[in-house]
Design a protein around this motif. Structure first.
Motif, PDB file in Angstrom:
ATOM      1  N   GLN A  67     -10.347  -1.870   2.207  1.00  0.00           N
ATOM      2  CA  GLN A  67      -9.683  -0.602   1.932  1.00  0.00           C
ATOM      3  C   GLN A  67      -8.853  -0.218   3.150  1.00  0.00           C
ATOM      4  O   GLN A  67      -9.401   0.148   4.197  1.00  0.00           O
ATOM      5  N   ILE A  68      -7.550  -0.339   2.995  1.00  0.00           N
ATOM      6  CA  ILE A  68      -6.651   0.162   4.024  1.00  0.00           C
ATOM      7  C   ILE A  68      -6.710   1.686   3.989  1.00  0.00           C
ATOM      8  O   ILE A  68      -6.822   2.284   2.910  1.00  0.00           O
ATOM      9  N   VAL A  94      -9.638   0.828  -2.940  1.00  0.00           N
ATOM     10  CA  VAL A  94     -10.420  -0.353  -2.591  1.00  0.00           C
ATOM     11  C   VAL A  94      -9.872  -1.557  -3.351  1.00  0.00           C
ATOM     12  O   VAL A  94      -9.656  -1.495  -4.576  1.00  0.00           O
ATOM     13  N   MET A 122     -10.946  -1.062   6.333  1.00  0.00           N
ATOM     14  CA  MET A 122     -12.391  -1.046   6.164  1.00  0.00           C
ATOM     15  C   MET A 122     -12.732  -2.221   5.264  1.00  0.00           C
ATOM     16  O   MET A 122     -12.091  -2.397   4.217  1.00  0.00           O
TER      17      MET A 122
END
Lengths: 113, 115
Positions: free
Chosen positions: B37-38, B43, B89
């Protein structure tokens, strides 16, 4: 292609009130599950509720319930008696057999005191 | 209650360096996943893994990525030569079955920062 759409980027609600988050999805599959995940500021992904497509009864988990309309491919989340700790990003997601989760864009929910 | 764990919680690296993100799935689960997940985005699926091989991968999962289950408990994601755009993430998830749809349980994530 499987898609999940959350049309509300942001929502807010007063503490103790009820709020509904919307989600629609597109699939040609008949066997699938739908989920709502909560992502608080810590960014952890927390499962809120699950709905199996073959079940007609809407899932409930304490203050959280869903309105699953299979024909309309709609899957909304209702949060009753909203609490400050419910403030988070909420993601709707979809999965078929043994495959990837497909997520929506998310709805940022803010619960105001 | 069993849970998925991930280490480290935060990794800072220089562009071009290799990183390995580690995950310990729930012990009786058979299917393992990596998602990323930028910041500010949704996601995205990277890869799924079953029976010691990749079962599905996305277009994001190119040759710089690899996954491995080096022992009976760990599941790793390696990024060979990190780029600035790999900052995100990274979530590991696991599930117990695949014959039918199943719930995927997520770890707390590793925040990767590429400088």
């Amino acid at each position: 292609a499987q898609t999940v759409t959350q049309s509300q980027p942001e929502m807010s609600v007063q503490e103790a009130e009820t709020v509904t988050l919307s989600c629609t999805y597109d699939t040609s599959e008949s066997n699938y599950y739908l989920f709502w995940y909560k992502q608080p500021p810590s960014r952890q992904m927390i499962l809120v509720i699950r709905q199996e497509a073959y079940k007609q009864q809407n899932a409930t988990e304490n203050r959280f319930s869903v309105n699953f309309q299979k024909a309309a491919k709609s899957f909304s989340l209702k949060i009753s008696d909203s609490q400050l700790g419910d403030t988070a990003m909420y993601f709707c997601a979809y999965v078929t057999s043994g495959s990837r989760l497909t997520f929506g864009e998310g709805t940022q929910l803010t619960v105001n005191p | 209650e069993p849970e998925v764990t991930q280490t480290p919680s935060h990794q800072v690296t220089q562009m071009g360096q290799e990183v390995i993100l580690r995950c310990v799935p729930i012990s009786n689960h058979l299917y393992f996943y990596w998602y990323r997940q930028i910041l500010g985005q949704k996601v995205e699926f990277l890869v799924s893994f079953y029976n010691n091989e990749i079962s599905e991968k996305s277009e994001i999962f190119d040759d710089q990525f690899s996954v491995e289950r080096p022992d009976g408990s760990n599941f790793t994601l390696k990024i060979r030569s990190t780029k600035l755009e790999d900052s995100a993430m990274y979530f590991c998830a696991s599930s117990s079955t695949s014959g039918n749809p199943d719930t995927q349980y997520f770890g707390p994530g590793t925040r990767l920062t590429v400088l």
